[in-house]
Design a protein around this motif. Structure first.
Motif, mmCIF file in Angstrom:
data_model
loop_
_atom_site.group_PDB
_atom_site.id
_atom_site.type_symbol
_atom_site.label_atom_id
_atom_site.label_comp_id
_atom_site.label_asym_id
_atom_site.label_seq_id
_atom_site.Cartn_x
_atom_site.Cartn_y
_atom_site.Cartn_z
ATOM 1 N N THR A 119 -63.803 20.071 -90.650
ATOM 2 C CA THR A 119 -63.429 19.210 -89.522
ATOM 3 C C THR A 119 -62.459 19.973 -88.640
ATOM 4 O O THR A 119 -61.766 20.895 -89.093
ATOM 5 N N SER A 127 -60.262 18.346 -81.444
ATOM 6 C CA SER A 127 -60.812 18.695 -80.136
ATOM 7 C C SER A 127 -60.363 17.637 -79.127
ATOM 8 O O SER A 127 -60.099 16.493 -79.492
ATOM 9 N N GLU A 149 -62.409 16.628 -77.044
ATOM 10 C CA GLU A 149 -63.641 15.850 -76.876
ATOM 11 C C GLU A 149 -63.601 14.630 -77.800
ATOM 12 O O GLU A 149 -63.310 14.742 -78.982
ATOM 13 N N ASP A 207 -63.527 23.335 -78.400
ATOM 14 C CA ASP A 207 -64.619 22.460 -77.998
ATOM 15 C C ASP A 207 -65.782 22.565 -78.993
ATOM 16 O O ASP A 207 -65.740 23.351 -79.955
ATOM 17 N N HIS A 208 -66.808 21.774 -78.774
ATOM 18 C CA HIS A 208 -67.933 21.678 -79.713
ATOM 19 C C HIS A 208 -68.568 23.046 -79.969
ATOM 20 O O HIS A 208 -68.863 23.408 -81.118
ATOM 21 N N GLN A 209 -68.753 23.811 -78.916
ATOM 22 C CA GLN A 209 -69.385 25.119 -79.068
ATOM 23 C C GLN A 209 -68.507 26.074 -79.882
ATOM 24 O O GLN A 209 -68.999 26.807 -80.752
ATOM 25 N N SER A 261 -68.665 25.062 -83.478
ATOM 26 C CA SER A 261 -69.980 25.397 -84.046
ATOM 27 C C SER A 261 -70.029 26.837 -84.530
ATOM 28 O O SER A 261 -70.722 27.149 -85.507
ATOM 29 N N TRP A 300 -77.449 23.936 -90.539
ATOM 30 C CA TRP A 300 -76.857 22.602 -90.423
ATOM 31 C C TRP A 300 -77.450 21.637 -91.444
ATOM 32 O O TRP A 300 -78.654 21.609 -91.667
ATOM 33 N N LEU A 342 -73.017 18.927 -86.261
ATOM 34 C CA LEU A 342 -71.593 18.793 -85.924
ATOM 35 C C LEU A 342 -71.419 17.601 -84.991
ATOM 36 O O LEU A 342 -71.849 17.637 -83.836
ATOM 37 N N VAL A 343 -70.790 16.556 -85.501
ATOM 38 C CA VAL A 343 -70.712 15.281 -84.772
ATOM 39 C C VAL A 343 -69.320 14.679 -84.943
ATOM 40 O O VAL A 343 -68.499 15.160 -85.729
ATOM 41 N N SER A 344 -69.054 13.602 -84.220
ATOM 42 C CA SER A 344 -67.823 12.846 -84.458
ATOM 43 C C SER A 344 -67.798 12.404 -85.911
ATOM 44 O O SER A 344 -68.838 12.054 -86.483
ATOM 45 N N PHE A 378 -64.389 16.708 -84.418
ATOM 46 C CA PHE A 378 -65.722 16.876 -84.990
ATOM 47 C C PHE A 378 -65.666 17.196 -86.478
ATOM 48 O O PHE A 378 -64.692 17.758 -86.977
#
Length: 276
Positions: free
Chosen positions: A190, A193, A195, A222-224, A227, A235, A240-242, A269
């Motif tokens: 985890t 972020s 976001e 950020d998400h990227q 990742s 995956w 990769l999500v909330s 995330f």
């Protein structure tokens, strides 16, 4: 300042610690006034911080149960913090009594507490080490004693990488740990972020500033960027999500008729990857 009986000798209880602040957010009792003051300052900007931490713990519990269901019964939890109810070994053992767990942290309070809680438990170990020095972790006596790297391992990096600055090259550290893992191993991660936070970045940045002021910079990626830590892993759905969106189950989801999940829970995330 009075030193509580549980405080290990030699630590400076006038300096806030991220693991003790985290303990405070979760309603724990192993924190000092200096930690509570820092936590309350951060919550002036981000009042949902405790809810974010609760979502983080709930994600971790679901991911550990998933790992055991996949046949993974070895856990290496780096940045494990102060033991609280529902820790990795408790969740894993409920599903697999022979599960082995090693906790790793560089905070002496977290390490001392873990050792006290786990005294006499031969299937768990505690290591004092820093994520920025992966080889020290991999060669730690308790890791060598309990973890068989010829078999799949669940590597937990839960709410820790956002305390590693880019100048300390966290991607290389994670890659070195990944390379030590057998195929079929899992990365459970985890990360904080901007976001998903239901506030402007400018306001939320005030909380980030509190961590910077206590010399524990909080690095929002950020998400990227998050990742990228999963390079070399495939995956596990849904990716990769909330955190509340990663395989929610009845135990963690609000009951029918309850109020919806707190919007702060969707900050940052979480994800799980499997090494091919």
């Amino acid at each position: 300042m009075e030193r509580p009986a549980w405080a290990p000798p030699g630590i400076d209880i006038s300096v806030p610690s991220v693991s003790r602040i985290y303990d405070y957010y979760l309603g724990g009792s192993h924190n000092f006034e200096v930690d509570r003051q820092a936590a309350r300052r951060a919550m002036e900007f981000l009042p949902g911080l405790p809810k974010i931490m609760q979502a983080n713990r709930a994600f971790m519990r679901r991911a550990v149960r998933h790992a055991v269901a996949e046949g993974v019964t070895q856990f290496l939890d780096i940045g494990s913090g102060i033991p609280t109810f529902g820790n990795v070994h408790e969740i894993a053992r409920a599903a697999s009594p022979e599960a082995r767990v090693v906790y790793v942290d560089h905070d002496p309070v977290a390490v001392a507490h873990s050792q006290a809680v786990l005294a006499g438990d031969e299937l768990t170990g505690v290591v004092t080490a820093d994520l920025r020095k992966p080889q020290e972790i991999l060669t730690g006596p308790e890791v060598v004693r309990l973890i068989d790297f010829e078999r799949p391992v669940a590597l937990l990096l839960v709410a820790v990488l956002h305390f590693i600055e880019d100048s300390d090259d966290p991607y290389t550290a994670v890659a070195q740990l990944r390379d030590a893992l057998a195929p079929g191993s899992l990365l459970i991660l985890t990360h904080a972020s901007y976001e998903g936070i239901p506030l402007s970045q400018e306001i939320a940045g005030g909380a980030v500033g509190v961590y910077r002021d206590i010399r524990n910079p909080l690095v929002m990626r950020d998400h990227q960027e998050i990742s990228r830590f999963f390079d070399g892993f495939e995956w596990v759905e849904p990716g990769l999500v909330s955190m509340p969106d990663w395989r929610p189950d009845r135990a963690d989801a609000p009951a029918d008729g309850d109020t919806p999940e707190d919007p702060y829970a969707f900050s940052g995330f979480g994800g799980v990857g499997r090494k091919a």
